[in-house]
Motif scaffolding. Structure first.
Motif, short mmCIF file in Angstrom:
data_model
loop_
_atom_site.label_atom_id
_atom_site.label_comp_id
_atom_site.label_asym_id
_atom_site.label_seq_id
_atom_site.Cartn_x
_atom_site.Cartn_y
_atom_site.Cartn_z
N TYR A 56 7.23 1.50 2.33
CA TYR A 56 7.04 0.58 1.20
C TYR A 56 8.36 0.07 0.60
O TYR A 56 8.38 -0.98 -0.04
CB TYR A 56 6.25 1.27 0.08
CG TYR A 56 4.86 1.71 0.46
CD1 TYR A 56 4.08 0.96 1.36
CD2 TYR A 56 4.29 2.86 -0.09
CE1 TYR A 56 2.79 1.37 1.70
CE2 TYR A 56 3.01 3.27 0.25
CZ TYR A 56 2.28 2.53 1.15
OH TYR A 56 1.01 2.92 1.47
N LEU A 116 3.60 -6.46 -1.14
CA LEU A 116 2.70 -5.57 -0.40
C LEU A 116 1.24 -5.72 -0.82
O LEU A 116 0.33 -5.53 -0.02
CB LEU A 116 3.13 -4.11 -0.61
CG LEU A 116 4.45 -3.71 0.06
CD1 LEU A 116 4.98 -2.40 -0.51
CD2 LEU A 116 4.26 -3.58 1.57
N PHE A 129 0.00 1.20 -1.45
CA PHE A 129 0.42 -0.19 -1.18
C PHE A 129 0.04 -0.65 0.22
O PHE A 129 0.64 -1.59 0.76
CB PHE A 129 1.93 -0.33 -1.42
CG PHE A 129 2.33 0.07 -2.81
CD1 PHE A 129 1.86 -0.63 -3.91
CD2 PHE A 129 3.13 1.18 -3.03
CE1 PHE A 129 2.19 -0.25 -5.21
CE2 PHE A 129 3.48 1.58 -4.32
CZ PHE A 129 3.00 0.86 -5.42
#
Ligand SMILES: [Ca+2]
Ligand SMILES: [Ca+2]
Length: 294
Positions: free
Chosen positions: A204, A220, A276
């Motif tokens: 992420y 994201l 995410f």
């Protein structure tokens, strides 16, 4: 019942995929271009051999070649290979047999990649990420993405697929080399809670600066909501989601999620590990993969 169905579907799709790959390899072997290439390679090797034999004092014929030289070389390669396999076993959660099986799978994937017409690697759309040209032998992006999708049921955004690749290709070779392949799969398939949390954070943190920022979260999450067509500000829902994620995960309240924040938040709520987007394989696909490995 539903579980069995999905496993058998997975198995049959796996067989189809490997059959298709085999057929592709056979087709490539039969093409005139390949045999022409092979002939050229053989020609080059012969010329190279002739040159080697013809060089000054190093000249050597079959008769005076030292006996057992090639045997020594093979033994040396085997020993260093055994050492590597043993070191990989120690560094990972795999048994020696599993390491050997993953090594064979790696070789099959590398060979299958050589038969596919090369396609340009996807360019990461986020600033700060420089696409790397692949160098040397390894599992390339295209083969890896196919594997993530078909074998590990990772059905996710392009940017995440690319980041998962980067999490395996730690040294930026542009391909996943053998050691990175086995070490990466150890976390991916059998990682401890800590290892998987660090893996997800790495994925992420799109620009590798040690923080998941608002912009990265937005990037994201932007496709995760179905946007109402008449909405004046279609991104409003995503921004709300980003603020919600920050409230839950930015433990020290500095407006961005550090690795420490992330670990703390995921420890108290494990579902946040993939907050995410999916970046780890499904449990079913993991079990099936490991049970069919040996
Ligand atoms: Ca970042
Ligand atoms: Ca923070």
């Amino acid at each position: 019942m539903a579980l069995m169905k999905s496993v058998s579907l997975f198995l049959s799709s796996g067989r189809r995929a490997s059959l298709a790959r085999k057929q592709r390899e056979e087709r490539v072997e039969e093409t005139p271009q390949t045999s022409a290439n092979n002939a050229r390679t053989r020609g080059r090797r012969r010329r190279q051999d002739n040159r080697n034999q013809g060089t000054g004092s190093g000249r050597m014929t079959e008769d005076n070649k030292p006996a057992g030289r090639s045997t020594t070389k093979v033994t040396h390669v085997k020993t260093s290979n055994t050492k590597l396999m043993e070191s990989l076993r120690r560094q990972t959660h795999f048994t020696r047999l599993e390491v050997d099986a993953l090594c064979k799978l790696y070789k099959r994937l590398v060979n299958s990649a050589n038969t596919v017409i090369p396609v340009a690697a996807p360019v990461a759309p986020v600033a700060g990420i420089t696409p790397v040209q692949s160098s040397g032998e390894g599992v390339d992006r295209i083969v890896f993405r196919e594997l993530l999708h078909n074998t590990f049921d990772v059905i996710t955004e392009e940017v995440l697929m690319d980041r998962i690749f980067c999490a395996f290709d730690k040294n930026n070779f542009g391909v996943i080399r053998l050691e990175d392949w086995i070490i990466g799969l150890s976390t991916f398939l059998r990682g401890t809670f800590e290892e998987r949390t660090s893996f997800a954070f790495f994925v992420y943190d799109l620009n590798n600066d040690g923080y998941i920022t608002r912009e990265e979260m937005f990037h994201l999450l932007k496709n995760s909501l179905v946007k109402p067509p008449q909405e004046e500000d279609p991104d409003e829902g995503v921004r709300d989601l980003v603020e919600l994620a920050l409230r839950k995960m930015d433990c020290d309240r500095d407006g961005k999620i550090s690795a420490r924040d992330f670990h703390e938040a995921v420890s108290s709520e494990p579902l946040l590990m993939e907050a995410f987007g999916q970046c780890l394989p499904t449990d079913n696909s993991c079990q099936t993969f490991l049970s069919t490995l040996l």
